[in-house]
Design a protein around this motif. Structure first.
Motif, short mmCIF file in Angstrom:
data_model
loop_
_atom_site.label_atom_id
_atom_site.label_comp_id
_atom_site.label_asym_id
_atom_site.label_seq_id
_atom_site.Cartn_x
_atom_site.Cartn_y
_atom_site.Cartn_z
N ASP A 390 0.81 -1.22 0.00
CA ASP A 390 0.00 0.00 0.00
C ASP A 390 0.85 1.27 0.00
OD1 ASP A 390 1.04 0.01 2.52
OD2 ASP A 390 -0.89 0.09 3.58
N GLY A 391 2.17 1.10 -0.13
CA GLY A 391 3.03 2.27 -0.19
C GLY A 391 3.34 2.85 1.16
N THR A 392 3.28 2.02 2.22
CA THR A 392 3.54 2.53 3.57
C THR A 392 4.94 3.11 3.67
OG1 THR A 392 1.99 1.00 4.60
CG2 THR A 392 3.79 1.84 5.97
N LEU A 393 5.93 2.38 3.18
CA LEU A 393 7.31 2.87 3.24
C LEU A 393 7.58 3.73 1.99
CD1 LEU A 393 9.00 -0.45 4.40
CD2 LEU A 393 8.36 1.50 5.82
N LYS A 394 6.86 4.82 1.89
CA LYS A 394 6.90 5.59 0.65
C LYS A 394 8.23 6.29 0.42
CE LYS A 394 4.64 9.48 3.00
NZ LYS A 394 3.48 10.40 2.98
N GLY A 395 9.03 6.45 1.47
CA GLY A 395 10.33 7.09 1.28
C GLY A 395 11.47 6.12 1.04
N LEU A 396 11.17 4.83 0.99
CA LEU A 396 12.21 3.81 0.87
C LEU A 396 12.91 3.90 -0.49
CD1 LEU A 396 13.32 1.48 2.62
CD2 LEU A 396 11.86 -0.06 1.31
N ARG A 397 14.26 3.94 -0.45
CA ARG A 397 15.05 4.02 -1.67
C ARG A 397 15.82 2.73 -1.95
NH1 ARG A 397 15.55 9.43 -3.24
NH2 ARG A 397 14.83 10.92 -1.67
N ALA A 398 16.19 2.01 -0.92
CA ALA A 398 16.96 0.77 -1.10
C ALA A 398 16.38 -0.30 -0.18
CB ALA A 398 18.43 0.99 -0.78
N LEU A 399 16.13 -1.49 -0.75
CA LEU A 399 15.54 -2.59 0.00
C LEU A 399 16.36 -3.85 -0.28
CD1 LEU A 399 13.30 -3.87 1.72
CD2 LEU A 399 11.95 -4.13 -0.37
N ASN A 400 16.87 -4.46 0.80
CA ASN A 400 17.68 -5.69 0.69
C ASN A 400 16.94 -6.83 1.37
OD1 ASN A 400 19.57 -7.72 0.62
ND2 ASN A 400 21.26 -6.47 1.38
N LEU A 401 16.47 -7.78 0.56
CA LEU A 401 15.76 -8.95 1.08
C LEU A 401 16.48 -10.23 0.67
CD1 LEU A 401 12.10 -7.83 0.24
CD2 LEU A 401 13.21 -7.81 2.49
N LYS A 418 4.37 0.25 -5.46
CA LYS A 418 3.97 1.59 -5.02
C LYS A 418 5.04 2.30 -4.21
CE LYS A 418 -1.00 0.61 -5.04
NZ LYS A 418 -2.25 0.61 -4.25
N LEU A 419 6.25 1.68 -4.14
CA LEU A 419 7.36 2.37 -3.47
C LEU A 419 7.95 3.33 -4.49
CD1 LEU A 419 8.96 -0.63 -1.55
CD2 LEU A 419 7.25 1.01 -0.74
N SER A 420 7.41 4.49 -4.54
CA SER A 420 7.66 5.42 -5.65
C SER A 420 9.07 5.98 -5.69
CB SER A 420 6.66 6.58 -5.59
OG SER A 420 6.75 7.25 -4.34
N LYS A 421 9.87 5.77 -4.63
CA LYS A 421 11.24 6.27 -4.63
C LYS A 421 12.28 5.14 -4.63
CE LYS A 421 10.18 10.64 -2.30
NZ LYS A 421 10.50 11.52 -1.16
N LEU A 422 11.80 3.92 -4.75
CA LEU A 422 12.72 2.76 -4.68
C LEU A 422 13.63 2.74 -5.92
CD1 LEU A 422 13.38 0.23 -2.96
CD2 LEU A 422 11.90 -1.05 -4.52
N THR A 423 14.93 2.75 -5.68
CA THR A 423 15.91 2.67 -6.78
C THR A 423 16.73 1.39 -6.73
OG1 THR A 423 17.56 3.87 -5.46
CG2 THR A 423 16.10 5.19 -6.88
N HIS A 424 16.95 0.82 -5.55
CA HIS A 424 17.79 -0.37 -5.40
C HIS A 424 16.99 -1.49 -4.74
CE1 HIS A 424 20.87 2.58 -6.17
NE2 HIS A 424 21.82 1.65 -6.17
N LEU A 425 17.01 -2.66 -5.37
CA LEU A 425 16.31 -3.82 -4.82
C LEU A 425 17.23 -5.03 -4.94
CD1 LEU A 425 13.80 -5.21 -3.66
CD2 LEU A 425 12.97 -5.50 -6.01
N ASP A 426 17.54 -5.63 -3.80
CA ASP A 426 18.38 -6.84 -3.76
C ASP A 426 17.54 -7.99 -3.25
OD1 ASP A 426 20.24 -8.83 -3.45
OD2 ASP A 426 21.72 -7.59 -2.41
N ILE A 427 17.22 -8.93 -4.16
CA ILE A 427 16.44 -10.11 -3.78
C ILE A 427 17.22 -11.37 -4.16
CG2 ILE A 427 14.15 -9.07 -3.78
CD1 ILE A 427 13.80 -9.88 -6.66
N SER A 428 18.53 -11.29 -4.06
CA SER A 428 19.39 -12.42 -4.39
C SER A 428 19.30 -13.50 -3.31
CB SER A 428 20.85 -11.95 -4.54
OG SER A 428 21.31 -11.39 -3.32
N ARG A 429 19.82 -14.69 -3.68
CA ARG A 429 19.86 -15.84 -2.77
C ARG A 429 18.48 -16.21 -2.24
NH1 ARG A 429 22.52 -14.96 1.77
NH2 ARG A 429 22.62 -12.70 1.61
#
Length: 821
Positions: A390-401, A418-429
């Motif tokens: 729902d875009g709760t973490l709307k300021g999130l720019r980098a997410l490592n999962l 809906k994370l409108s500022k997300l630029t980096h996403l790590d979903i490796s492994r």
């Protein structure tokens, strides 16, 4: 003194001398260590050494760690003025000569940790004026010496001291040290500390303190230590603490007074009550970062006592390897709202987190970076953590999962859409095994890491906005997707057979494709990338063809264009078998292998030239003539043998001639008008005498059988004639058939089937032996050694000529007649 006693006395003296020699030189001859690389870095660790070995002169670094060295003598390190780093870590070192390090003028790093040094000597370091790093940890000294041992080390920047036996730190112990980038003090059993001992060193970049004992038993001592090292610019790291209750937190108040901004805890055992007291103690100070690694948390999660504290300055929480005892007794983290609403960076790594409730996520209103790697998140709990997208973490720019148990890319894309500022996403492994055809990613996404999964194909699910894409260590066999903005593509550890098509990535600058199944690539492959600068393609199964070897070696040498940024040694031949395991850069292929067409062309040309020269030589040596004559003679002999078998052996006697006459057609008148009448017609004085009977001549015009091969006729005539009479003249030499008959006659003479007198030469006109072709060597020899008949030009001498010719033709009969008589 008796002889036995004297002998025993001498034996004891000998043993004493041997023992004294061993004592003065305990190791005997110094061992040698030759394990030095081209940069003069000598690695002699784990070598079982008991003495400092001799190494190459000019060595820059010397690693003697993990040996059994117990002593460093005065001359063990002489001659190593260029040595920059020396490690004696993990030995049994108990004795160091005071001048052992005097010759090490260039030494910058010295490691004496984990030894048996009970006393530190100031003379050890008196000549080490450029020393920057010194490690004295884990030795059994109880103090740093009665006099300052570091006084001459004005350039020292990293110092590690202490151990289980360290009990005392005095004010003058660090005299001479003005500033440090890093200070480590292990003083778990410290009992005496003079205030200001560590306070005279400033600035301090990072301080690591291990004060387990003082925190528990001597709060004032711990407070004094912390007071001396707490500065706003100093990163403070506390090791091996056990914080239970309010009293154990008291020393940390000293850090509050000095307004420390960065604090780290390693191997921390703490209760919720102690954390509350810690937060209260540091209330109001501009603390920006808290790092905790190796935490054991107890209690029930009661944080009410700290909810009025002010931590507006907090920017980062880093938690790793957290273990919560009785986790199900913990209440919600909602009571930490006063703390969670400020940080921009939160990391909770390898802490068995299986869900972060949506209510907790909503507290992180300023969050820009979230790292939940190496936990237990699933697709279902991810929905809860990200509040169902729902875009709760709307300021999130980098997410490592990375390193969780996620399996659905469509769920992931939907949750972050809906994370409108997300630029980096790590979903490796994670456990991704397939990729849907369509995905909804945020338009701001620039970096995506799906490495070390189980993907076999890629689809248009990948966003076209990506600038960096990491798909390393999957099971991809191809890559066919246009990504116009991509600058970096990482495809190592897949099953690709060739480089991806360059036109798919017009802005690609970096490509890594190591450990695939590439056989080769060439210049056209690289030229298809319009902006490629860096390539890593080593550790593949390269076929070392001539084109590939030449191309790769030229790429390595070229200053411009694409650079191979991995090691040259990683490009190794897999085939052909003769080159298997050989680095491509060292392969030298021959012209025979690489220029096959040129080699064949040159070889054929050389062979043709050699063949031509051989043919000329054979022609000059008349080899072709010998072959032709051999073939013709053999054929005629076979015909003759067939006739004998058909007609019987007596047929040869019935068809015998006294002579076969070989002559030129132009000399036929002489033969027919003079020779034949003279020899074949009976004479008046021939009657009753065998010596004067008429002769039988074989002439080709008269006696050759019609319908037979002329060569057969010639051979048959020669075989059935006792003599061969050659009528030599200029006409004869120029006549082909006469020369042919001469050839056969020569061949018979040469093969030994006839005697040397079987040929009779008659010269109608003067003719030298030089007029006879050189290949007729035996006939030329006959003209030189035998008497030949010359037709006289004077008529009165003709009678003598005929008499001599008859005698020559009847020579064999005359011999038989004489033998009979």
């Amino acid at each position: 003194m008796g002889q036995p006693a004297l002998f025993l006395h001498l034996l004891l003296l000998l043993l004493f001398a041997l023992c004294w020699g061993q004592r003065s030189n305990p190791g005997g001859k110094r061992p040698r260590c030759g394990r030095c690389d081209p940069r003069l870095a000598c690695n002699c660790s784990h070598a079982g050494l008991t003495r400092v070995p001799s190494v190459a002169a000019g060595a820059r670094t010397l690693d003697l760690s993990f040996n059994d060295i117990s002593e460093v003598a005065a001359d063990d390190l002489t001659g190593h003025a260029r040595l920059e780093a020396l490690s004696l870590h993990g030995n049994k070192l108990a004795v160091i000569h005071p001048s052992a390090f005097d010759s090490l003028w260039s030494l910058e790093e010295l490691d004496l940790s984990d030894n048996q040094l009970a006393v530190l000597h100031r003379r050890w370091f008196s000549r080490l004026g450029v020393l920057r790093e010194l490690n004295l940890l884990h030795n059994p000294y109880s103090c740093l010496g009665s006099r300052p041992v570091f006084q001459r080390l004005v350039g020292l920047r990293r110092l590690r001291i202490g151990g289980p036996a360290l009990e005392e730190l005095k004010r003058r112990d660090l005299t001479g040290i003005t500033q440090l980038e890093e200070l480590t003090v292990h003083a778990n059993n410290l009992t005496r500390y003079e205030a200001g001992t560590l306070g005279d060193v400033w600035p301090l970049g990072r301080v690591t303190l291990s004060l387990h004992g003082p925190f528990l038993t001597n709060v004032s001592l711990a407070s004094a230590v912390l007071r001396d090292v707490s500065y706003p610019e100093t990163q403070l790291i506390l090791d091996d603490l056990h914080l239970i209750g309010n009293r154990s937190v008291l020393p940390l108040r000293e850090t509050a007074r000095k307004r420390v901004r960065k604090m780290s805890f390693h191997n921390l055992s703490v209760s919720d009550e102690a954390i509350t007291d810690f937060l209260v103690a540091l209330d109001g100070i501009p603390l920006t970062s808290v790092f905790m690694d190796g935490i054991m948390l107890t209690g029930e999660g009661r944080w009410e006592g700290a909810r009025l504290t002010d931590y507006k300055s907090i920017d980062e929480f880093f938690l790793r390897n957290v273990v919560v005892l009785n986790v199900f007794h913990f209440t919600s983290f909602l009571e930490l709202a006063f703390l969670l609403k400020y940080p921009r960076k939160v990391s909770v790594i390898n802490s068995q987190v299986f869900v972060m409730p949506c209510l907790t996520s909503r507290l992180l209103v300023n969050l820009q970076y979230l790292d939940l790697s190496d936990n237990l998140l699933t697709d279902m709990t991810l929905v809860e953590t990200l509040c169902d997208g729902d875009g709760t973490l709307k300021g999130l720019r980098a997410l490592n999962l990375s390193g969780n148990a996620l399996k659905s890319l469509s769920t992931m894309s939907r949750q972050v859409a809906k994370l409108s500022k997300l630029t980096h996403l790590d979903i490796s492994r994670n456990g991704y095994s397939s990729m849907p055809q369509g995905c909804s990613w945020p338009s701001t996404l620039r970096y995506l890491n799906i490495s070390r999964a189980k993907l076999t194909t890629i689809t248009s699910c990948l966003p076209a906005t990506l600038e960096v894409l990491d798909l390393s260590y999957n099971d991809l066999k191809g890559f066919l997707l246009i990504l116009p903005a991509l600058r970096e593509l990482h495809l190592s550890g897949n099953k690709l057979l060739r480089l991806p098509l360059g036109w798919l990535f017009p802005n690609l600058q970096t490509l890594t494709i190591q450990s695939n199944t590439l056989n080769m690539f060439d210049r056209s492959d690289l030229e298809s990338y319009s902006r490629l600068q860096d390539l890593q393609a080593g550790q593949n199964k390269f076929v070392c063809s001539c084109d590939f070897v030449h191309f790769l070696q030229s790429v390595v040498k070229e200053a411009g264009g694409v650079h191979l940024t991995d090691r040259e040694e990683s490009y190794v031949c897999d085939s052909p078998f003769s080159l298997q395991g050989e680095p491509v850069g060292r392969v030298q292929l021959s012209v025979v292998v690489c220029q096959r067409v040129l080699f064949v062309s040159v070889s054929c040309g050389v062979a043709l030239l050699v063949g031509l020269l051989v043919c000329v030589l054979l022609w000059r040596l008349h080899a072709f003539w010998y072959l032709r004559m051999t073939w013709a003679w053999l054929r005629a002999k076979r015909g003759s043998q067939r006739r004998r078998r058909r007609d019987g052996p007596e047929s040869e006697a019935l068809l015998s001639y006294d002579a076969f006459v070989s002559y030129s057609e132009r000399d036929a008148s002489w033969v027919e008008n003079l020779l034949v009448p003279e020899l074949e017609q009976p004479r008046d004085n021939d009657e009753g005498s065998v010596n004067h009977r008429p002769l039988t001549l074989c002439l080709h015009k008269r006696d050759f059988l019609p319908g037979r091969w002329i060569v057969d006729n010639i051979m048959s005539a020669m075989e059935r004639s006792r003599r061969t009479l050659f009528i030599l003249s200029e006409n004869f030499v120029q006549s082909d058939w006469c020369r042919y008959e001469l050839d056969f006659s020569h061949f018979q003479l040469f093969s030994g089937s006839a005697g040397g007198d079987a040929a009779i030469l008659v010269l109608l006109e003067p003719l030298s032996k030089d007029d006879i072709p050189r290949r007729f060597c035996k006939l030329r020899k006959l003209m030189s050694s035998n008497t030949y008949l010359e037709w006289p030009q004077e008529e009165e001498r003709s009678e003598e000529f005929w008499r001599r010719l008859r005698l020559a033709l009847r020579g064999e009969e005359d011999d038989r007649e004489r033998r009979t008589s």
